[in-house]
Design an enzyme around this catalytic site. Structure first.
Site, PDB file in Angstrom:
ATOM      1  CG  HIS A 146     -80.378  -8.898  12.673  1.00 49.17           C
ATOM      2  ND1 HIS A 146     -81.204  -9.812  13.271  1.00 49.17           N
ATOM      3  CD2 HIS A 146     -81.183  -7.905  12.214  1.00 49.17           C
ATOM      4  CE1 HIS A 146     -82.457  -9.391  13.173  1.00 49.17           C
ATOM      5  NE2 HIS A 146     -82.469  -8.238  12.538  1.00 49.17           N
ATOM      6  CG  ASP A 223     -77.563 -12.666   8.612  1.00 51.63           C
ATOM      7  OD1 ASP A 223     -78.320 -12.645   7.629  1.00 51.63           O
ATOM      8  OD2 ASP A 223     -77.779 -12.014   9.654  1.00 51.63           O
ATOM      9  CD  GLN A 226     -80.470  -5.768   5.591  1.00 52.08           C
ATOM     10  OE1 GLN A 226     -80.611  -5.170   4.523  1.00 52.08           O
ATOM     11  NE2 GLN A 226     -81.437  -5.869   6.479  1.00 52.08           N
ATOM     12  CE  LYS A 249     -84.315  -8.581   6.520  1.00 51.38           C
ATOM     13  NZ  LYS A 249     -84.894  -7.426   7.182  1.00 51.38           N
ATOM     14  CB  CYS A 387     -82.843  -6.691  15.422  1.00 49.42           C
ATOM     15  SG  CYS A 387     -84.612  -6.560  15.605  1.00 49.42           S
TER      16      CYS A 387
HETATM   17  N1  PLP Z   1     -79.889 -10.672   9.533  1.00 50.48           N
HETATM   18  C1  PLP Z   1     -79.857  -9.400   9.166  1.00 50.48           C
HETATM   19  C2  PLP Z   1     -78.529  -8.756   8.845  1.00 50.48           C
HETATM   20  C3  PLP Z   1     -81.034  -8.673   9.063  1.00 50.48           C
HETATM   21  O1  PLP Z   1     -81.006  -7.389   8.693  1.00 50.48           O
HETATM   22  C4  PLP Z   1     -82.259  -9.311   9.376  1.00 50.48           C
HETATM   23  C5  PLP Z   1     -83.519  -8.559   9.349  1.00 50.48           C
HETATM   24  O2  PLP Z   1     -83.548  -7.359   9.460  1.00 50.48           O
HETATM   25  C6  PLP Z   1     -82.234 -10.655   9.740  1.00 50.48           C
HETATM   26  C7  PLP Z   1     -81.031 -11.305   9.811  1.00 50.48           C
HETATM   27  C8  PLP Z   1     -83.471 -11.403  10.066  1.00 50.48           C
HETATM   28  O3  PLP Z   1     -84.306 -11.483   8.959  1.00 50.48           O
HETATM   29  P1  PLP Z   1     -85.783 -12.046   9.139  1.00 50.48           P
HETATM   30  O4  PLP Z   1     -86.416 -11.210  10.220  1.00 50.48           O
HETATM   31  O5  PLP Z   1     -86.403 -11.839   7.804  1.00 50.48           O
HETATM   32  O6  PLP Z   1     -85.667 -13.471   9.525  1.00 50.48           O
END
Ligand code: PLP
Length: 430
Positions: A146, A223, A226, A249, A387
């Protein structure tokens, strides 16, 4: 690191008796009743919410915890000597303990509250990264990241003269482990990987990848945005050094997330944002910082949101997680079978170990049009680049439709999705 005396022990937020522990069954209809948002109709049809990878709906337990906090305990934390201040502080620190327990941290002092996964990853890049990565060093990420796990590392590398290396994925969306291993070397300082890809659904074998990275002395950042809602996380078993995720999430509120970091690493890291609450004393010529995790929480933290997150964790931990995972696996497989019957549908991401949802494109119809028609049918899905533009480019597409599942989704929701895709077909290819 010694336990910080201000960090409350695991307190009132830990889960009550498991709702279905030991029964081996997950009652999806009972769970659905916990989510008021699911009861609405959209465009005249009962809502089918399949955009859970973007954000999840909130159970009553979370809504009640937020309300209780604002109605009864609302005050700033670590400041007031009055009763409400004490209650708010106890609730906030109790939430920290709940998060620590949730990810298998050694103690609550290893948890930094952030605005979300994005801020947690930026914290590591800006604090740990700037202190430990220099000119000629390398940071390794995967092709399926992401933007939140790409851009902070690009910024770091540009600032210090380091190089970002990218481990490729194969045609199924699986990380090429041999290519990943070949990228690692004495210059690798940080390896940053998604636990689960938001664009493909691929779950990475973090424990095995971390062993390889750490053999080269690299720090492993995961990260987990998900992953946390779908599978229990144990940072010790993963063997990583940092783990980032967002509350929203995970059936919790927006505006809060957490970073777990190894105590010894956090203790040696410089602050990255300055302000109140992260300092012990301030003079014109000197400043003394609080220890971790407070050093990384400048300003008023997301108090109510952290309380809500703890309630979300308690809610999730109240289920038999194995039974819940089985339910989600069934849903994913049922959806894969259903999507395979849709003419002109191409799945983007076919890893054997997938969780969370499916990304796909329909021949001749833009993903935004697919999503718009589905919305008219009452089915909420995501369309776009999620993203994660580099991985979509890898598959030769600029956007996909993504249907992602939460614990409250049922096979009937998948049936509505498939029926909605038939409407899309009739609309664009009559
Ligand atoms: N990493 C992954 C794999 C994500 O799917 C997301 C959000 O969709 C993020 C990071 C970023 O999360 P946040 O926007 O809640 O900071």
């Amino acid at each position: 690191m010694a336990e910080n005396p201000r960090v409350a022990p695991r307190a009132r937020f830990l889960a009550g008796p498991a709702r279905s522990a030991g029964s081996g069954a997950f009652d999806v209809d009972a769970a659905r009743a916990d989510f008021p948002a699911l009861r609405q109709r959209v465009h005249g049809r009962p809502l089918v919410y399949l955009d859970n990878a973007a954000t999840t709906q909130k159970p009553r337990a979370v809504l009640a915890a937020l309300r209780r906090h604002y109605v009864r305990d609302n005050a700033n934390v670590r400041r007031g000597v009055h009763l409400l201040g004490e209650r708010a502080t106890a609730a906030y620190e109790g939430a920290r303990a709940a998060v620590a327990h949730f990810v298998g941290a050694a103690n609550a002092g290893e948890i930094v509250f952030t605005r979300g996964a994005t801020e947690a990853l930026n914290l590591v890049a800006q604090s740990f990264g700037r202190a430990h990565v220099g000119a000629g060093d390398e940071v390794v990420v995967s092709e399926m990241e992401h933007h939140a796990n790409i851009v902070p590392w690009q910024m770091l590398c540009r600032a210090v003269g380091a190089t970002l290396r990218v481990a490729p994925v194969d045609a199924r969306g699986v990380l090429d482990e041999a290519a990943f291993a070949a990228l690692l070397g004495a210059r690798t300082k940080i390896v940053a990987l998604a636990h689960v890809s938001n664009a493909l659904g691929t779950r990475n074998p973090i424990a095995a990848l971390a062993v390889r990275a750490r053999a080269h002395g690299a720090i492993v950042v995961v990260d987990g945005a998900q992953a946390v809602a779908h599978a229990p996380v144990d940072v010790a078993a993963l063997g990583c050094d940092f783990y980032a995720f967002s509350g929203h999430k995970l059936y919790g509120p927006t505006g809060v997330g957490a970073l777990w970091g190894r105590a010894a690493l956090l203790a040696a890291m410089p602050p990255w944002q300055g302000g109140g609450e992260m300092v012990r004393s301030v003079g014109w010529d000197e400043v003394a910082y609080e220890p971790a995790p407070y050093r990384f929480e400048a300003g008023t933290p997301p108090i109510a949101a952290a309380v809500g997150l703890a309630a979300a964790i308690a809610y999730l931990e109240g289920f038999d997680r194995a039974a819940l995972a089985a339910h989600e696996r069934d849903l994913l497989a049922y959806a894969a079978d259903g999507l395979a019957t849709v003419p002109g549908l191409r799945m983007i991401g076919e890893a054997p170990d997938k969780i969370g949802g499916h990304s796909f494109v329909l021949a001749g119809v833009h993903p935004h049009d697919v999503a718009a028609v589905l919305d008219g049918e009452g089915v909420a899905v995501r369309a776009g680049h999620h993203c994660a533009q580099p991985i979509l480019r890898r598959f030769g597409v600029g956007a996909t439709v993504r249907a992602s599942f939460g614990l409250y989704n049922r096979r009937a929701d998948v049936d509505r999705l498939i029926a909605g895709l038939a409407v899309v077909r009739r609309t664009f290819d009559p």
